[in-house]
Design a protein around this motif. Structure first.
Motif, PDB file in Angstrom:
ATOM      1  N   LEU A   1      -2.175  -2.128  -3.774  1.00 42.91           N
ATOM      2  CA  LEU A   1      -2.904  -3.248  -3.180  1.00 42.91           C
ATOM      3  C   LEU A   1      -3.184  -4.327  -4.224  1.00 42.91           C
ATOM      4  CD1 LEU A   1      -4.228  -4.313  -0.600  1.00 42.91           C
ATOM      5  CD2 LEU A   1      -6.328  -3.126  -1.275  1.00 42.91           C
TER       6      LEU A   1
ATOM      7  N   ALA B   1      -2.356   3.860  -3.810  1.00 43.72           N
ATOM      8  CA  ALA B   1      -2.485   2.821  -2.781  1.00 43.72           C
ATOM      9  C   ALA B   1      -3.340   1.659  -3.288  1.00 43.72           C
ATOM     10  CB  ALA B   1      -3.093   3.425  -1.517  1.00 43.72           C
TER      11      ALA B   1
ATOM     12  N   LEU C   1       0.829  -1.208   0.000  1.00 37.33           N
ATOM     13  CA  LEU C   1       0.000   0.000   0.000  1.00 37.33           C
ATOM     14  C   LEU C   1       0.865   1.261   0.000  1.00 37.33           C
ATOM     15  CD1 LEU C   1      -2.837  -0.926   2.519  1.00 37.33           C
ATOM     16  CD2 LEU C   1      -3.185  -0.183   0.167  1.00 37.33           C
TER      17      LEU C   1
END
Length: 435
Positions: A271, A267, A103
């Motif tokens: 992910l 982010a 992340l």
């Protein structure tokens, strides 16, 4: 006014249900005609769900950035950063460290993109291309430094192009009632009855032994919709993508909103990279395989909305899962040709009905060359696909593997007829300027 809005929502909801029902009927019909049971098998849809998640997460990253007015084609590079740092941290400190590191790495890529585009006004496409070049370059450099011979990572199985394996398996629960207890869905699937076994196979693939990370990723779709369309923060973010100068006049800090959106975008892409590492249990150089770009395509196909994005990611995941499940010659993949031919014939029928309706009502309507060109193209496309399905028995492995990417291009070509991007998407913003 409320009644009209409510009735509109009901009509859209009904149209979605009707569309799903028609797709199920067509898939069942194609399975019966072609004899390819993998089209609706639980294995295909289980693989499709796993493969759709990283695409959907990358698409969510693009959605957050572009709704704030920042074009983000650097999703691929941010995913690459997420994969490397997830593999590195996961090997040393465990799975949750892999999630956090992935992340943060993706968010760092988003921050670089935000600094370039929002603060310095660099062209968004140029900055995105730079991120896509920077990501693989940084990860290769770090691998050569930290995974070289003589290091603990190398002793644990790392190489210049791969990290040591992660020693962790995610829980795979089954949905109660549908996939717990006796496997009645599997029994129905094996009967190969028209429609019944297809529905059973699809439900079993989507509910039986589902990776818990898949469940968490799927929940991010409605969460994104809630935040962007049901909160004050989401309204400010979307206003920055539609008309940042109007938002500025209402007291919105557009720079801060754009920074937050692009960092969150990175982010999400990171992910998606973490998820790829968990699938393969380690980082492997090049494992993103263009999923960042396909995620961007899914976001565009979905018209910059979470529901449409989910549909696009599911479509590309299904194509990818089908080509993985296809046995020699890609028999199940060739059945897509028949499916495409039927869809085009339905489209032709709808277009002809729409063109004849004004004539029957004795209303003067001017037809443009584009109308006839689209109709002729659809007819020729249906004939070509049907001919290919009848004459092509086997596809080479190379053509089978390229199916998801060809499907990406075709879907974007069709979807481009009805797209409406945020008005200020990609527009250079400077506080105080008049537009």
């Amino acid at each position: 006014m409320t009644t009209v809005a409510g009735s509109t929502r009901i009509r859209k909801y009904h149209l979605v249900l009707i569309g799903v029902a028609v797709l199920l009927l067509l898939m069942s019909l194609v399975r019966i005609i072609s004899g390819q049971n993998d089209i609706t098998s639980s294995g295909t849809f289980s693989a499709a769900l796993m493969l759709a998640v990283p695409i959907g997460l990358a698409g969510l990253g693009g959605l957050w950035a572009e709704r704030a007015g920042v074009v983000n084609i650097g999703l691929e590079g941010m995913m690459v950063l997420g994969t490397w740092f997830a593999g590195w941290a996961g090997f040393q400190w465990g799975p949750w460290a892999a999630v956090v590191a992935g992340l943060l790495a993706g968010a760092l890529g988003g921050l670089i993109h935000a600094v370039a585009t929002v603060t310095f006004g660099v062209d968004h496409i140029i900055s995105g291309v730079a991120i896509n070049l920077l990501g693989p370059g940084i990860t290769r450099f770090l691998s050569e430094v930290l995974y070289k011979e003589g290091t603990p990572a190398a002793a644990a199985g790392a190489g210049i192009t791969t990290s040591p394996p992660l020693k962790w398996e995610a829980p795979t629960p089954s949905l109660p009632l549908l996939s717990s207890g006796p496997d009645w869905l599997g029994s129905l699937e094996r009967t190969h009855w028209f429609l019944v076994s297809d529905v059973a196979g699809i439900l079993r693939g989507l509910t039986h032994n589902v990776n818990v990370l898949v469940i968490l990723a799927v929940l991010l779709m409605p969460l994104t919709f809630f935040v962007l369309w049901r909160t004050a923060f989401g309204l400010r973010l979307r206003s920055a993508g539609e008309n940042p100068w109007a938002a500025e006049s209402l007291g919105v800090n557009v720079y801060r909103i754009k920074y937050a959106a692009v960092v969150i975008s990175g982010a999400f892409a990171g992910l998606g990279g973490v998820f790829l590492v968990f699938i393969t249990t380690k980082y492997v150089e090049g494992q993103t395989q263009g999923r960042g770009f396909i995620g961007l395509a899914a976001m565009i196909f979905g018209n910059w909305r979470p529901g449409g994005l989910a549909s696009g990611a599911a479509l590309f995941g299904f194509a990818d899962g089908l080509q993985l499940r296809s046995s020699g010659g890609g028999g199940a993949v060739t059945s897509i040709l028949l499916f495409g031919a039927i869809l085009l014939l339905i489209y032709v029928g709808v277009r002809i009905k729409a063109m004849l309706a004004p004539v029957q009502a004795e209303v003067a309507v001017t037809r443009t060359p584009k109308d006839y060109t689209l109709l002729a193209g659809a007819v020729l496309g249906a004939i070509a696909l049907l001919w290919l399905w009848l004459t092509v028995d086997k596809l080479s492995d190379e053509l089978v593997r390229v199916t998801p990417y060809v499907l990406t291009l075709l879907v974007l070509l069709v979807a481009s007829q009805r797209l409406r991007m945020p008005k200020a998407d990609g527009v250079r913003y400077r506080r105080g300027e008049q537009h």
